[in-house]
Write a protein that holds these residues in place. Structure first.
Motif, short mmCIF file in Angstrom:
data_model
loop_
_atom_site.label_atom_id
_atom_site.label_comp_id
_atom_site.label_asym_id
_atom_site.label_seq_id
_atom_site.Cartn_x
_atom_site.Cartn_y
_atom_site.Cartn_z
N VAL A 227 -10.73 49.64 -27.85
CA VAL A 227 -11.04 50.81 -28.69
C VAL A 227 -9.79 51.21 -29.48
CG1 VAL A 227 -11.62 53.28 -28.65
CG2 VAL A 227 -12.90 51.67 -27.23
N GLN A 230 -9.40 49.06 -32.26
CA GLN A 230 -10.63 49.06 -33.06
C GLN A 230 -11.11 47.63 -33.35
OE1 GLN A 230 -9.55 51.51 -36.48
NE2 GLN A 230 -10.12 53.37 -35.39
N GLU A 231 -11.23 46.88 -32.28
CA GLU A 231 -11.67 45.49 -32.38
C GLU A 231 -13.20 45.44 -32.48
OE1 GLU A 231 -10.07 42.49 -32.75
OE2 GLU A 231 -12.18 41.94 -33.02
N LYS A 232 -13.72 45.12 -33.66
CA LYS A 232 -15.17 45.15 -33.90
C LYS A 232 -15.89 44.05 -33.11
CE LYS A 232 -14.86 47.32 -38.44
NZ LYS A 232 -15.32 48.61 -37.89
N ILE A 235 -17.82 45.16 -29.95
CA ILE A 235 -19.01 46.03 -29.99
C ILE A 235 -20.16 45.43 -29.20
CG2 ILE A 235 -20.76 47.01 -31.50
CD1 ILE A 235 -18.60 47.24 -33.68
N LYS A 261 -15.66 55.08 -32.27
CA LYS A 261 -14.34 54.93 -32.89
C LYS A 261 -14.16 53.53 -33.47
CE LYS A 261 -12.33 58.20 -29.61
NZ LYS A 261 -11.35 58.41 -28.51
N ILE A 262 -14.94 52.57 -32.96
CA ILE A 262 -14.85 51.20 -33.49
C ILE A 262 -15.81 51.02 -34.65
CG2 ILE A 262 -15.13 48.77 -32.93
CD1 ILE A 262 -14.46 49.40 -30.05
#
Length: 263
Positions: A227, A230-232, A235, A261-262
């Motif tokens: 998080v 912010q590693e997509k 998800i 947050k991502i």
């Protein structure tokens, strides 16, 4: 000229070997400088003494015999072409400059030698540091393969010796995080890798660990790290954890708060 005097030019002045302009400067200086005037007078006395010294002259009969003997001696030896030495102009200032140039050359040679030695020492230090680093890396990788969990943790903690670890070290730590049977080893491997989250290898290791890790503490630590960066790509595995019934409530809560947050 030394100390505003013309001592070094006085011999040439007496020999009438100076240019008109230099001669005029000296004469102008002599009119007001007692020291140079006294020195010039002493030189004049010395020169006059040389000129007035009587030299014994051989008699004409003795000279004739000497010339005859000399002619006979010359005819008896091969003819040699002599090279007369070039008459050098007396110049004290020039000699002083030569000495100064020699000293400057000696100092420059010393400085160049010191620089070369310094560069050589630096190169040897770099080689020594590189060899030390290679030794530590070999020890680290060997410890992480040890059967003892404490030794593997010791090996993982060797990461402190590598501010910029190479790919071999990162992959070895990722392997500990993904495959080690001991929870403490995996947790230590995660903490070591969390300092290098800019690495694509580390990001991939965290996502793979999130899909297979069963220790809740390590799961939460990995979720927070993903998080934060912010590693997509995290998800989908996070959403799967939300859907699994055996996922701990506090882990679901962490994912629920982190996913927005991502996304």
């Amino acid at each position: 000229m030394k100390n505003n005097h013309f001592s070094d030019l006085l011999p040439d002045y007496l020999d009438n070997m100076l240019s008109d302009s230099d001669k005029q400067k000296i004469e102008q200086h002599l009119s007001s400088c007692i020291q140079c005037k006294l020195e010039l007078d002493e030189m004049k006395l010395l020169f006059n003494a040389f000129k007035s010294d009587n030299v014994s002259v051989p008699s004409e009969r003795l000279s004739a015999k000497f010339e005859a003997a000399l002619s006979q001696e010359k005819s008896a030896i091969p003819k040699v072409v002599s090279i007369a030495p070039k008459k050098e102009k007396s110049n004290w200032a020039s000699n002083l400059l030569k000495v100064a140039a020699s000293v400057a050359l000696l100092v420059a040679s010393f400085q160049v030698g010191r620089v070369i030695q310094s560069q050589k020492n630096n190169q040897e230090l770099i080689v020594l540091q590189d060899e030390s680093l290679q030794f530590k890396q070999a020890a680290m990788l060997s410890l992480m393969e040890n059967q003892s969990a404490s030794k593997r943790i010791q090996g993982v903690n060797y990461i402190e010796e590598f501010p910029n670890p190479d790919e071999a070290i990162v992959k070895a730590l990722a392997n500990r995080l993904l495959n080690d049977e001991n929870d403490n080893v995996r947790l230590n491997a995660f903490e070591a890798l969390s300092n290098f989250t800019a690495s694509e290898t580390v990001k991939a290791a965290f996502i793979n660990a999130l899909e297979k890790e069963k220790n809740p503490s390590i799961q939460v630590a990995i979720i927070k790290a993903l998080v934060k960066i912010q590693e997509k790509k995290a998800i989908v595995p996070m959403q799967k954890l939300l859907e699994q019934e055996d996922t701990q409530p506090f882990i679901k809560k962490e994912i629920t708060e982190g996913l927005p947050k991502i996304i």
